[in-house]
Design a protein around this motif. Structure first.
Motif, PDB file in Angstrom:
ATOM      1  N   ALA A   1       0.816  -1.218   0.000  1.00  0.00           N
ATOM      2  CA  ALA A   1       0.000   0.000   0.000  1.00  0.00           C
ATOM      3  C   ALA A   1       0.849   1.266   0.000  1.00  0.00           C
ATOM      4  O   ALA A   1       0.393   2.315  -0.465  1.00  0.00           O
ATOM      5  N   VAL A   2       2.073   1.198   0.532  1.00  0.00           N
ATOM      6  CA  VAL A   2       2.924   2.393   0.571  1.00  0.00           C
ATOM      7  C   VAL A   2       3.861   2.460  -0.631  1.00  0.00           C
ATOM      8  O   VAL A   2       4.664   3.384  -0.740  1.00  0.00           O
ATOM      9  N   MET A   3       3.758   1.485  -1.539  1.00  0.00           N
ATOM     10  CA  MET A   3       4.621   1.452  -2.711  1.00  0.00           C
ATOM     11  C   MET A   3       3.891   2.032  -3.921  1.00  0.00           C
ATOM     12  O   MET A   3       2.662   1.998  -4.006  1.00  0.00           O
ATOM     13  N   ASP A   4       4.666   2.588  -4.849  1.00  0.00           N
ATOM     14  CA  ASP A   4       4.093   3.001  -6.128  1.00  0.00           C
ATOM     15  C   ASP A   4       3.714   1.750  -6.905  1.00  0.00           C
ATOM     16  O   ASP A   4       4.399   0.721  -6.825  1.00  0.00           O
ATOM     17  N   GLN A   5       2.636   1.824  -7.672  1.00  0.00           N
ATOM     18  CA  GLN A   5       2.167   0.633  -8.366  1.00  0.00           C
ATOM     19  C   GLN A   5       1.800   0.948  -9.809  1.00  0.00           C
ATOM     20  O   GLN A   5       1.437   2.067 -10.155  1.00  0.00           O
ATOM     21  N   GLU A   6       1.932  -0.074 -10.627  1.00  0.00           N
ATOM     22  CA  GLU A   6       1.485   0.015 -12.008  1.00  0.00           C
ATOM     23  C   GLU A   6       1.248  -1.390 -12.535  1.00  0.00           C
ATOM     24  O   GLU A   6       1.733  -2.373 -11.966  1.00  0.00           O
ATOM     25  N   LYS A   7       0.479  -1.475 -13.609  1.00  0.00           N
ATOM     26  CA  LYS A   7       0.197  -2.764 -14.227  1.00  0.00           C
ATOM     27  C   LYS A   7       0.992  -2.868 -15.509  1.00  0.00           C
ATOM     28  O   LYS A   7       0.887  -2.009 -16.390  1.00  0.00           O
ATOM     29  N   ALA A   8       1.815  -3.908 -15.614  1.00  0.00           N
ATOM     30  CA  ALA A   8       2.646  -4.089 -16.794  1.00  0.00           C
ATOM     31  C   ALA A   8       1.783  -4.467 -17.993  1.00  0.00           C
ATOM     32  O   ALA A   8       0.644  -4.902 -17.853  1.00  0.00           O
ATOM     33  N   SER A   9       2.342  -4.304 -19.189  1.00  0.00           N
ATOM     34  CA  SER A   9       1.598  -4.596 -20.413  1.00  0.00           C
ATOM     35  C   SER A   9       1.187  -6.058 -20.504  1.00  0.00           C
ATOM     36  O   SER A   9       0.198  -6.390 -21.158  1.00  0.00           O
ATOM     37  N   ASP A  10       1.930  -6.947 -19.839  1.00  0.00           N
ATOM     38  CA  ASP A  10       1.584  -8.372 -19.878  1.00  0.00           C
ATOM     39  C   ASP A  10       0.648  -8.773 -18.747  1.00  0.00           C
ATOM     40  O   ASP A  10       0.369  -9.952 -18.554  1.00  0.00           O
ATOM     41  N   GLY A  11       0.169  -7.783 -17.976  1.00  0.00           N
ATOM     42  CA  GLY A  11      -0.789  -8.069 -16.912  1.00  0.00           C
ATOM     43  C   GLY A  11      -0.184  -8.278 -15.546  1.00  0.00           C
ATOM     44  O   GLY A  11      -0.914  -8.400 -14.554  1.00  0.00           O
ATOM     45  N   ALA A  12       1.140  -8.327 -15.446  1.00  0.00           N
ATOM     46  CA  ALA A  12       1.790  -8.509 -14.142  1.00  0.00           C
ATOM     47  C   ALA A  12       1.611  -7.253 -13.286  1.00  0.00           C
ATOM     48  O   ALA A  12       1.487  -6.141 -13.810  1.00  0.00           O
ATOM     49  N   LEU A  13       1.575  -7.448 -11.982  1.00  0.00           N
ATOM     50  CA  LEU A  13       1.505  -6.328 -11.046  1.00  0.00           C
ATOM     51  C   LEU A  13       2.916  -5.914 -10.666  1.00  0.00           C
ATOM     52  O   LEU A  13       3.754  -6.765 -10.343  1.00  0.00           O
ATOM     53  N   GLU A  14       3.191  -4.617 -10.722  1.00  0.00           N
ATOM     54  CA  GLU A  14       4.514  -4.125 -10.370  1.00  0.00           C
ATOM     55  C   GLU A  14       4.406  -3.056  -9.288  1.00  0.00           C
ATOM     56  O   GLU A  14       3.550  -2.166  -9.366  1.00  0.00           O
ATOM     57  N   PHE A  15       5.258  -3.182  -8.272  1.00  0.00           N
ATOM     58  CA  PHE A  15       5.285  -2.238  -7.153  1.00  0.00           C
ATOM     59  C   PHE A  15       6.727  -1.790  -6.960  1.00  0.00           C
ATOM     60  O   PHE A  15       7.658  -2.593  -7.084  1.00  0.00           O
ATOM     61  N   SER A  16       6.912  -0.517  -6.635  1.00  0.00           N
ATOM     62  CA  SER A  16       8.271  -0.017  -6.426  1.00  0.00           C
ATOM     63  C   SER A  16       8.312   0.922  -5.227  1.00  0.00           C
ATOM     64  O   SER A  16       7.311   1.580  -4.892  1.00  0.00           O
ATOM     65  N   LEU A  17       9.471   0.954  -4.580  1.00  0.00           N
ATOM     66  CA  LEU A  17       9.664   1.785  -3.392  1.00  0.00           C
ATOM     67  C   LEU A  17      11.099   2.287  -3.380  1.00  0.00           C
ATOM     68  O   LEU A  17      12.037   1.530  -3.630  1.00  0.00           O
ATOM     69  N   HIS A  18      11.262   3.557  -3.095  1.00  0.00           N
ATOM     70  CA  HIS A  18      12.594   4.140  -2.921  1.00  0.00           C
ATOM     71  C   HIS A  18      12.494   5.132  -1.777  1.00  0.00           C
ATOM     72  O   HIS A  18      11.801   6.136  -1.879  1.00  0.00           O
ATOM     73  N   THR A  19      13.139   4.816  -0.679  1.00  0.00           N
ATOM     74  CA  THR A  19      13.054   5.687   0.485  1.00  0.00           C
ATOM     75  C   THR A  19      14.392   5.746   1.197  1.00  0.00           C
ATOM     76  O   THR A  19      15.247   4.864   1.026  1.00  0.00           O
TER      77      THR A  19
END
Length: 317
Positions: A190-208
């Motif tokens: 929930a605290v990570m940035d999120q996006e949906k990849a073109s192939d349908g995979a869920l991607e989350f990223s965090l930099h702190t």
């Protein structure tokens, strides 16, 4: 009355819009948390990571181990404190190669299992022989070329090379299995940035960056998760970089304590010396592993041990 109905209608519309926004914001986190809880099986994992070890946080036994290994292999101490670890797991077994900084080939390979642990002593012996004969040419006559099986038990490796491998023998994958609950995974995502990849995979990223104190430097964390639901089983991929590992683990312990957890990652023996870690990890793949049966006999171990002791006396070590 009409004005009141309009106001109520607007309020309901705003609530519905807010609920929809929350749903679309957190639904991937709900999916991701469920996938992590179900599929985060450390028994099906491949990894390629680089560990930075702190010489100040090594135990006395670990300091002796590093210094002894540096002495017999000719590898600089600082290069042994930055290791590339490549390998995979399968069920309760772990296989990995150990590559010191600046080296292209592994120093050794290890298989760690619940019932037996073995190390590639042939690779380690070649490194030791190459280093010693390069410094002392006459030792080519005393140190024979390796022959026979390649692997020995960790106890035999300790005997042959005068090393303390207790920390390796104590490692178990089960100590790190199921470390977080569904809601803890959800909170993380929930605290990570999120996006949906073109192939349908869920991607989350965090930099702190975590602020330190007078005793500790700031710690930075970069994490990218990819949750691929297309395969069977689903896979979890991670790219990560953690600087100032002790600070990050202490903050993690504090967060878990607020959630009622008593787990203390900052006190786990295997994590104490780690200053930094970076690399990649894939959970949900891997190939079947089996402990090698090409083991040398105890007589050969005793012979190499005797040669090592003679060398120590000759070289005043």
């Amino acid at each position: 009355m009409k004005i009141g109905r309009v106001i109520i209608g607007i309020a309901l519309a705003l609530l519905a819009a807010g609920a929809a926004a929350l749903f679309f914001r957190f639904f991937p986190c709900i999916q991701g948390a469920g996938l992590l809880e179900k599929n985060l099986d450390l028994g099906k994992m491949s990894f390629d990571l680089t560990l930075g070890l702190s010489g100040e946080r090594l135990s006395e036994e670990q300091i002796v181990f590093v210094d002894t290994l540096s002495e017999i292999t000719g590898i600089q101490r600082e290069d042994l404190l930055r290791l590339r670890i490549k390998g995979q797991s399968w069920e309760d077994m772990l296989y990995f190669e150990v590559i010191p900084q600046g080296e292209e080939e592994p120093l050794t390979q290890m298989y760690l299992g619940e019932e037996q642990d073995v190390v590639n002593a042939a690779m380690l012996y070649h490194a030791v022989r190459s280093s010693l004969t390069e410094r002392y040419r006459f030792l080519e006559l005393l140190l024979p070329q390796w022959s026979g099986g390649e692997y020995v038990s960790l106890e035999q490796a300790e005997q042959m090379f005068a090393l303390d491998l207790e920390g390796v023998k104590d490692f178990s994958l089960s100590d790190y299995q199921n470390i977080l609950s569904y809601w803890e995974y959800f909170a993380l995502l929930a605290v990570m940035d999120q996006e949906k990849a073109s192939d349908g995979a869920l991607e989350f990223s965090l930099h702190t960056t975590l602020p330190g104190d007078e005793q500790e430097n700031d710690g930075s964390v970069r994490l990218k998760l990819r949750l691929d639901r297309s395969g069977n089983p689903s896979t979890v991929s991670a790219e990560y970089h953690v600087n100032n590992m002790p600070l990050v683990l202490h903050r993690l312990d504090a967060l878990l304590a607020k959630a009622g957890r008593t787990e203390a990652f900052s006190q786990k023996k295997g994590l104490l010396p780690i200053e930094s870690v970076e690399g990649t990890l894939v959970i949900g793949n891997g190939e079947s592993l089996q402990i090698p049966d090409a083991l040398i006999d105890q007589e050969t171990v005793d012979q190499i041990t005797a040669i090592r002791r003679i060398l120590q006396e000759m070289l005043g070590k």
